[in-house]
Design a protein around this motif. Structure first.
Motif, mmCIF file in Angstrom:
data_model
loop_
_atom_site.group_PDB
_atom_site.id
_atom_site.type_symbol
_atom_site.label_atom_id
_atom_site.label_comp_id
_atom_site.label_asym_id
_atom_site.label_seq_id
_atom_site.Cartn_x
_atom_site.Cartn_y
_atom_site.Cartn_z
ATOM 1 N N ALA A 86 0.811 -1.227 0.000
ATOM 2 C CA ALA A 86 0.000 0.000 0.000
ATOM 3 C C ALA A 86 0.842 1.273 0.000
ATOM 4 N N ASP A 87 0.273 2.314 -0.597
ATOM 5 C CA ASP A 87 0.851 3.656 -0.507
ATOM 6 C C ASP A 87 0.157 4.440 0.606
ATOM 7 N N LEU A 88 -1.124 4.165 0.801
ATOM 8 C CA LEU A 88 -1.927 4.851 1.822
ATOM 9 C C LEU A 88 -2.621 3.810 2.668
ATOM 10 N N ILE A 89 -2.668 4.056 3.967
ATOM 11 C CA ILE A 89 -3.375 3.150 4.874
ATOM 12 C C ILE A 89 -4.491 3.922 5.572
ATOM 13 N N TYR A 90 -5.714 3.419 5.460
ATOM 14 C CA TYR A 90 -6.818 3.975 6.246
ATOM 15 C C TYR A 90 -6.974 3.116 7.495
ATOM 16 N N THR A 91 -7.303 3.769 8.603
ATOM 17 C CA THR A 91 -7.462 2.999 9.835
ATOM 18 C C THR A 91 -8.400 3.729 10.799
ATOM 19 N N ALA A 92 -9.099 2.973 11.629
ATOM 20 C CA ALA A 92 -9.976 3.574 12.651
ATOM 21 C C ALA A 92 -9.184 3.654 13.949
ATOM 22 N N GLN A 93 -8.886 4.857 14.418
ATOM 23 C CA GLN A 93 -8.066 5.054 15.625
ATOM 24 C C GLN A 93 -8.665 6.179 16.459
ATOM 25 N N MET A 113 -5.283 8.598 20.651
ATOM 26 C CA MET A 113 -3.974 9.016 20.118
ATOM 27 C C MET A 113 -2.845 8.065 20.497
ATOM 28 N N LYS A 114 -2.837 7.622 21.746
ATOM 29 C CA LYS A 114 -1.750 6.731 22.181
ATOM 30 C C LYS A 114 -1.777 5.412 21.395
ATOM 31 N N LEU A 115 -2.990 4.871 21.222
ATOM 32 C CA LEU A 115 -3.097 3.613 20.472
ATOM 33 C C LEU A 115 -2.743 3.839 19.002
ATOM 34 N N SER A 116 -3.049 5.024 18.512
ATOM 35 C CA SER A 116 -2.716 5.317 17.120
ATOM 36 C C SER A 116 -1.197 5.410 16.941
ATOM 37 N N GLN A 117 -0.518 5.985 17.936
ATOM 38 C CA GLN A 117 0.957 6.042 17.871
ATOM 39 C C GLN A 117 1.534 4.626 17.835
ATOM 40 N N LYS A 118 0.936 3.761 18.641
ATOM 41 C CA LYS A 118 1.419 2.375 18.698
ATOM 42 C C LYS A 118 1.215 1.691 17.340
ATOM 43 N N SER A 162 -16.019 -13.634 10.693
ATOM 44 C CA SER A 162 -15.559 -13.340 9.322
ATOM 45 C C SER A 162 -16.461 -12.322 8.664
ATOM 46 N N ARG A 163 -17.501 -11.869 9.369
ATOM 47 C CA ARG A 163 -18.450 -10.930 8.780
ATOM 48 C C ARG A 163 -18.387 -9.547 9.428
ATOM 49 N N SER A 164 -17.329 -9.285 10.173
ATOM 50 C CA SER A 164 -17.200 -7.949 10.766
ATOM 51 C C SER A 164 -15.717 -7.616 10.868
ATOM 52 N N SER A 165 -15.441 -6.332 11.097
ATOM 53 C CA SER A 165 -14.045 -5.914 11.215
ATOM 54 C C SER A 165 -13.586 -6.106 12.651
ATOM 55 N N ARG A 166 -12.487 -6.824 12.806
ATOM 56 C CA ARG A 166 -11.958 -7.072 14.145
ATOM 57 C C ARG A 166 -11.603 -5.751 14.835
ATOM 58 N N GLN A 167 -11.017 -4.840 14.051
ATOM 59 C CA GLN A 167 -10.582 -3.569 14.639
ATOM 60 C C GLN A 167 -11.779 -2.799 15.219
ATOM 61 N N ARG A 168 -12.892 -2.732 14.444
ATOM 62 C CA ARG A 168 -14.060 -2.005 14.951
ATOM 63 C C ARG A 168 -14.673 -2.727 16.144
ATOM 64 N N THR A 169 -14.728 -4.070 16.069
ATOM 65 C CA THR A 169 -15.281 -4.820 17.210
ATOM 66 C C THR A 169 -14.462 -4.526 18.460
ATOM 67 N N GLU A 170 -13.131 -4.494 18.297
ATOM 68 C CA GLU A 170 -12.268 -4.205 19.456
ATOM 69 C C GLU A 170 -12.569 -2.819 20.027
ATOM 70 N N ILE A 171 -12.787 -1.846 19.139
ATOM 71 C CA ILE A 171 -13.054 -0.477 19.590
ATOM 72 C C ILE A 171 -14.344 -0.428 20.413
ATOM 73 N N PHE A 172 -15.397 -1.062 19.910
ATOM 74 C CA PHE A 172 -16.680 -1.018 20.633
ATOM 75 C C PHE A 172 -16.639 -1.901 21.884
ATOM 76 N N MET A 173 -15.881 -2.969 21.825
ATOM 77 C CA MET A 173 -15.747 -3.835 22.996
ATOM 78 C C MET A 173 -15.036 -3.081 24.127
ATOM 79 N N GLU A 189 -1.647 17.982 16.640
ATOM 80 C CA GLU A 189 -1.058 17.240 17.766
ATOM 81 C C GLU A 189 -0.807 15.776 17.375
ATOM 82 N N TRP A 190 -1.779 15.168 16.739
ATOM 83 C CA TRP A 190 -1.605 13.771 16.305
ATOM 84 C C TRP A 190 -0.454 13.657 15.303
#
Ligand SMILES: Cc1cc2nc3c(=O)[nH]c(=O)nc-3n(C[C@H](O)[C@H](O)[C@H](O)COP(=O)(O)O)c2cc1C
Length: 453
Positions: A232-239, A242-247, A330-341, A380-381
């Protein structure tokens, strides 16, 4: 004004109903025109006037759990047809569209994006997704498991890039006297034979202005990150944090390096929803107004789909039991599930709170206040190594995009974090990305002695 050489990379997510799930209910929304050309032409022109790097269309190939309830669902606009129409009425802004490796063939996708790149003068980008739904529309009883989808995606992208490289840059010679338009010696078959695809090639179109349309990816699982880090040249992500995004940023850049690429060659763009006005009070009023529009029934349905679980028995003021969250679905995004969890289990969010949060940000970060406060947070980010830029999500349409373009971008320009003018003509140039060489350049590089240069 811009003397800061480092500037943010900024694209806007074309969620045409407004990113906030219920914002289409506002007076003055353009909900009647969803799916038609006028709306997206106005949005694209506005984004281009603000000098944004690109517009981005997501895509899913399913009408969703309950068809029609969710006007934000990506799919009102089929990306390739829409971007082709928009290429004709814009001249500088990047045109990024989603195509699924699970439900397409590499030869089709290679031609579609190469064509868009040529037609737009080098502005195309492909968001590579493996999809979490849609199998029922493609003759599959089940969604393939994520690992299988990524194995296919990895080979798929390899085939597509080989096809894009199969014509050298100087293969079109237009020798009128000799009667030769193209030079077959500069066009090469790819003869790909792998586990999933058998493609002879070459592609049947000239090499496009960018060589490779910009490759975008948003995988966040181990396999997803491995694919993104290598192609990839560009990465989209749900963050949202800020601390988790730095990680995430550090981990991702390390993976890029491990894949043998320069870390700067990949830009990481978390999503952000700027709920803003001229003053902090205006931003807060907008947030309150949007909050009041949330339809809890629809919100529950959308939440069920997002988390791939039934919520029929949970009262709005109860929490979802921790054991119900399924990170392996397999029918949902792990990253989003983790965020809501995390919000539910660690911060005590009730189902009602989660529905409001999902309506507002879909798991992405949001900021409420003045445009200046939103700019503070973005800077800041950026300065703290949490991102290289942002995927901007307009909370409502059309005014939310106006606020981004007319309040937020000038604020960033004023402070030297965004350019005042396009400096190049292609999307790669806007983003400061190199243009890859075709097969003949790669061959020369491969034959150079290791210590050359
Ligand atoms: C900003 C953003 C936009 C996305 N757009 C799409 C999309 O349009 N279509 C799609 O099927 N998936 C889309 N995804 C989902 C990703 O492709 C990916 O499947 C998801 O982030 C989960 O990662 P994983 O597949 O590695 O588990 C998007 C993700 C993000 C963060």
């Amino acid at each position: 004004m811009t003397n800061n050489k480092k500037h943010l990379a900024l694209t806007v997510f074309m969620i045409t109903g407004g990113y906030h799930y219920d914002s289409w209910r506002r007076e003055g929304s353009r909900a009647e025109g969803l799916g038609y050309l006028d709306l997206v032409v106005d949005m694209a022109k506005k984004a281009e006037a603000a000098k944004l790097d690109g517009i981005f269309f997501g895509d899913t190939v399913s009408a969703g759990k309950v068809p029609g309830v969710d006007p934000t669902v990506a799919g009102h606009y089929e990306p390739l047809t829409t971007l082709s129409a928009l290429a004709a009425v814009t001249s500088r802004i990047g045109l990024i569209g989603t195509a699924s490796t699970t439900f397409s063939e590499p030869y089709n996708v290679a031609r579609q994006f190469s064509g868009l790149d040529s037609l737009s003068g080098g502005r195309a980008g492909w968001n590579v997704v493996t999809s979490a739904m849609g199998n029922e529309n493609y003759g599959m009883d089940e969604m393939p498991a994520p690992a299988d989808r990524y194995a296919r995606a990895t080979e798929f992208v390899d085939v597509v890039t080989k096809l894009w490289d199969s014509w050298s840059d100087d293969a079109v010679i237009v020798d009128r006297e000799g009667g030769r338009w193209g030079d077959p010696d500069r066009i090469r078959r790819i003869d790909h034979q792998g586990d999933h695809y058998k493609v002879a090639g070459p592609i049947n179109m000239r090499r496009s202005p960018q060589g490779h349309p910009v490759l975008v990816q948003a995988g966040s699982s181990g396999d997803g990150m491995r694919l993104g880090a290598s192609i990839a040249d560009l990465i989209y992500t749900a963050q949202p944090d800020m601390k988790l995004s730095q990680k995430f940023y550090d981990q991702f850049k390390a993976a890029v390096q491990q894949a043998g690429r320069r870390p700067e060659a990949v830009k990481i763009l978390p999503g952000i929803v700027p709920i803003i006005g001229r003053t902090e009070k205006e931003g807060q009023e907008l947030a309150a107004e949007l909050g009041n529009l949330v339809n809890m029934d629809t919100g529950r349905t959308i939440m069920e789909q997002r988390l791939d679980m039934s919520l029929a028995d949970i009262d709005l003021d109860e929490q979802i039991p921790a054991e119900r969250f399924n990170l392996e679905s397999s029918r949902s995004s792990r990253q989003r599930t983790e965020i809501f969890m995390r919000l539910s289990v660690e911060q005590g969010y009730t189902l009602r709170d989660l529905i409001i949060e999902n309506a507002r940000g879909h798991g992405h970060g949001w900021v409420i206040g003045s445009a200046s406060q939103a700019a503070d947070r973005m800077i800041e980010w950026f300065e703290s190594g949490a991102c290289d830029g942002f995927s901007l999500n307009s909370p409502y349409i059309p005014g939310g995009l106006d606020d981004i373009c007319e309040l937020l971008i000038p604020e960033l320009q004023e402070r030297g974090y965004y350019r005042d003018e396009y400096e190049g003509t292609t999307l790669r140039e806007h983003l400061g990305l190199e243009r890859p060489g075709a097969w003949d350049v790669q061959k020369v590089r491969a034959e150079e002695p290791a210590n050359a240069g």
